[in-house]
Design a protein around this motif. Structure first.
Motif, PDB file in Angstrom:
ATOM      1  N   UNK A   1       1.101  -1.082   0.378  1.00 24.87           N
ATOM      2  CA  UNK A   1      -0.006   0.054   0.204  1.00 24.87           C
ATOM      3  C   UNK A   1       1.047   1.768  -0.221  1.00 24.87           C
ATOM      4  N   UNK A   2       1.628   1.507   0.479  1.00 19.14           N
ATOM      5  CA  UNK A   2       2.784   2.659   0.664  1.00 19.14           C
ATOM      6  C   UNK A   2       3.164   2.907  -0.124  1.00 19.14           C
ATOM      7  N   UNK A   3       3.581   1.634  -1.171  1.00 14.90           N
ATOM      8  CA  UNK A   3       4.248   1.946  -2.956  1.00 14.90           C
ATOM      9  C   UNK A   3       3.910   2.291  -3.675  1.00 14.90           C
ATOM     10  N   UNK A   4       2.310   1.439  -3.098  1.00 17.87           N
ATOM     11  CA  UNK A   4       1.328   2.475  -4.334  1.00 17.87           C
ATOM     12  C   UNK A   4       1.080   3.330  -4.055  1.00 17.87           C
ATOM     13  N   UNK A   5       0.399   4.233  -2.654  1.00 18.12           N
ATOM     14  CA  UNK A   5       0.655   5.293  -2.280  1.00 18.12           C
ATOM     15  C   UNK A   5       1.261   6.522  -3.104  1.00 18.12           C
ATOM     16  N   UNK A   6       2.570   6.098  -3.279  1.00 19.68           N
ATOM     17  CA  UNK A   6       3.550   6.943  -3.755  1.00 19.68           C
ATOM     18  C   UNK A   6       3.941   6.795  -4.695  1.00 19.68           C
ATOM     19  N   UNK A   7       3.873   5.657  -5.312  1.00 18.89           N
ATOM     20  CA  UNK A   7       4.290   5.835  -7.024  1.00 18.89           C
ATOM     21  C   UNK A   7       2.770   6.468  -7.407  1.00 18.89           C
ATOM     22  N   UNK A   8       1.265   5.974  -7.650  1.00 16.77           N
ATOM     23  CA  UNK A   8       0.500   6.700  -8.032  1.00 16.77           C
ATOM     24  C   UNK A   8       0.523   8.007  -8.018  1.00 16.77           C
ATOM     25  N   UNK A   9       1.162   8.779  -6.624  1.00 16.88           N
ATOM     26  CA  UNK A   9       1.113  10.055  -7.208  1.00 16.88           C
ATOM     27  C   UNK A   9       2.576  10.438  -8.197  1.00 16.88           C
ATOM     28  N   UNK A  10       3.300   9.824  -7.802  1.00 15.46           N
ATOM     29  CA  UNK A  10       4.584  10.917  -8.601  1.00 15.46           C
ATOM     30  C   UNK A  10       3.973  10.592 -10.193  1.00 15.46           C
ATOM     31  N   UNK A  11       3.555   9.133 -10.327  1.00 12.67           N
ATOM     32  CA  UNK A  11       3.879   8.926 -12.030  1.00 12.67           C
ATOM     33  C   UNK A  11       2.469   9.855 -11.972  1.00 12.67           C
ATOM     34  N   UNK A  12       1.279  10.375 -11.065  1.00 10.71           N
ATOM     35  CA  UNK A  12       0.524  11.480 -11.582  1.00 10.71           C
ATOM     36  C   UNK A  12       1.128  12.489 -11.808  1.00 10.71           C
ATOM     37  N   UNK A  13       1.744  13.009 -10.505  1.00  5.98           N
ATOM     38  CA  UNK A  13       2.619  14.475 -10.324  1.00  5.98           C
ATOM     39  C   UNK A  13       3.053  14.415 -11.824  1.00  5.98           C
ATOM     40  N   UNK A  14       4.366  13.367 -12.297  1.00  8.10           N
ATOM     41  CA  UNK A  14       4.882  14.184 -14.162  1.00  8.10           C
ATOM     42  C   UNK A  14       3.610  13.831 -14.811  1.00  8.10           C
ATOM     43  N   UNK A  15       2.690  13.069 -14.992  1.00  7.28           N
ATOM     44  CA  UNK A  15       1.794  13.452 -16.244  1.00  7.28           C
ATOM     45  C   UNK A  15       1.533  14.509 -16.595  1.00  7.28           C
ATOM     46  N   UNK A  16       0.945  14.938 -15.112  1.00 11.73           N
ATOM     47  CA  UNK A  16      -0.050  16.303 -14.944  1.00 11.73           C
ATOM     48  C   UNK A  16       0.214  17.470 -15.569  1.00 11.73           C
ATOM     49  N   UNK A  17       2.312  17.538 -14.837  1.00  5.74           N
ATOM     50  CA  UNK A  17       3.302  18.126 -15.702  1.00  5.74           C
ATOM     51  C   UNK A  17       3.238  18.208 -17.145  1.00  5.74           C
TER      52      UNK A  17
END
Length: 467
Positions: free
Chosen positions: A103-119
């Motif tokens: 769960x911890x890896x899922x939260x941070x990986x999803x967040x970081x991927x979303x941030x990069x794509x959103x940029x």
């Protein structure tokens, strides 16, 4: 000492207060802004025809100022739609889903991927893209759907959108309202975005993990069906062929990385950087459409551009009247109505700032708290963008009184407005992420509330030390 304040200045302040009040009670402000433009023109020129013409001319001024931002967003959304339809988006992020092991890896990986794509693509098209691949992987390792929605919201609609370092839509709006270069706002926003993002995401993760450990949350439910996995998407992916999709999934990120490298090598900033990203996105759209649709590509390129422009003007439709009013506080007034302000005037906002400096004991604490609070209030309309021109104008006003800190105050107001209204707190702005994850938008808003409030308080205090 500055010019004496007159009726025009008082009307401008009055309508700022009215606009803020309308936003607090969650009413639209376009009509109020139009009335404000008419009264400003009528008071300054004494001519009814000039004041009525001023409505149209102020819109032209606002659209002219905002057009590069509107255009690049339209193109990027159109490109993103093509990449999603062809399955290229899904292929680009599939390898990252392998990093999701708990769960911890899922939260941070999803967040970081979303941030990069959103940029690069903005958060709205990024939601379906990320959820298509990452949501099932997150549910398998024990992260509930609400946790996925929180991560996507905070990293995408929060961190990425409030900074908007690549597309530069948000900083362009606030910079123009504040009368400073876009690069100044971006530079000043970096430490503020970092503090806001770190505090908010860590707080949200701690609360999420606490509820998981106590059994209040479980990774069970029926998530929504992302658009990228529908049958039409699968048919189009097979039309391209797996090898072609994989090749394009490698080439496209490389092209954007080359854009970023070119920005540093050739010192491209502001409009030049935006133009590079926009041109690259348009070429990608054309290339993928040509490969995917062959003989029908001519028509499909036009159709995709239409979809992009529909999205762009739907987002910026309510922004233009608001921006038109707030541009009246600076150079926009003389452009629309001519040299009708009193002799010695430096613009309505600057005149008010100088007057404040002599009337009130304005200090950095008062300025930062006020700008952040107004940013929060303007974000209540659920847009985030419609109020950031006000944040820029207020930053200009307070910095004129302080004699410093315009870039920091502008960035702070931008961050506060977008974090609240851009899709992390206002329930109706959360619907896309909530729907695709199969969670209640109100529940998502409640989960985001405490982390975002704590983040705003810490960031506002931090901004005081930067002035």
């Amino acid at each position: 000492m500055g010019v004496a304040l007159g009726s025009v200045h008082l009307i401008y302040v009055l309508f700022i207060l009215i606009i803020i009040g309308m936003m607090v009670i969650r009413r639209e402000t376009s009509l109020v802004c139009i009335i404000g433009i008419v009264l400003l023109g009528l008071t300054a020129t004494g001519s009814l025809t000039a004041s009525i013409s001023g409505i149209f001319n102020s819109f032209i001024y606002a659209i002219t100022e905002l057009l590069p931002t509107i255009l690049v967003i339209c193109i990027i959304v159109a490109m993103s739609h093509v990449l999603t339809e062809t399955g290229i988006n899904e292929t680009m992020i599939r390898p990252i889903s392998r990093l999701v092991r708990n769960p911890a890896a899922a939260y941070w990986v999803i967040g970081i991927v979303m941030m990069i794509i959103s940029w690069f693509f903005w958060p709205s098209p990024g939601v379906a893209l990320v959820a298509a691949v990452m949501l099932p992987a997150a549910l398998r390792v024990g992260l509930p759907a609400i946790g996925v929605a929180i991560a996507m919201n905070l990293f995408g609609h929060g961190i990425a959108l409030s900074g908007d370092f690549i597309i530069q839509g948000a900083p362009t709006l606030t910079a123009k309202a504040a009368g400073i270069p876009v690069q100044d706002v971006i530079t000043a926003s970096v430490p503020l975005v970092a503090v806001m993002g770190l505090v908010t995401t860590v707080t949200a993760f701690w609360l999420l993990r606490r509820d998981l450990q106590k059994g209040k949350l479980q990774a069970e439910g029926q998530p929504g069906k992302p658009a990228a996995t529908d049958p039409a998407s699968r048919r189009q992916t097979s039309l391209l062929g797996k090898s072609v999709v994989r090749s394009l999934a490698i080439v496209i990120p490389l092209l954007f990385l080359l854009d970023v490298a070119a920005m540093f090598v050739f010192d491209l900033k502001g409009g030049d950087a935006t133009a590079l990203v926009g041109g690259t996105s348009l070429l990608i759209l054309i290339l993928v459409t040509l490969i995917a649709h062959r003989s029908a590509a001519l028509e499909r390129v036009t159709q995709e551009l239409i979809k992009g422009f529909q999205f762009g003007f739907k987002v910026f439709g309510p922004v233009i009247p608001i921006a038109a009013f707030f541009y009246m506080g600076d150079a926009g007034f003389t452009t629309v109505f001519g040299e009708v302000l009193p002799a010695g005037s430096q613009g309505i906002v600057n005149d008010l700032g100088i007057a404040l400096a002599h009337m009130l004991p304005i200090n950095r604490e008062v300025a930062t708290v006020t700008v952040a609070s107004v940013g929060v209030i303007t974000g209540l309309d659920g847009s985030g963008f419609s109020g950031i021109t006000l944040a820029g104008s207020l930053a200009q006003l307070f910095s004129a009184a302080l004699g410093e800190g315009i870039a920091t105050l502008t960035a702070l107001g931008q961050i506060a407005a977008i974090w609240v209204g851009g899709g992390t707190l206002v329930p109706w702005a959360l619907i896309p992420a909530a729907a695709i994850c199969g969670v209640d938008p109100m529940e998502l808003a409640k989960r985001n509330l405490l982390p975002v409030v704590i983040g705003l308080i810490v960031t506002t205090i931090f901004a005081m030390f930067l002035l």
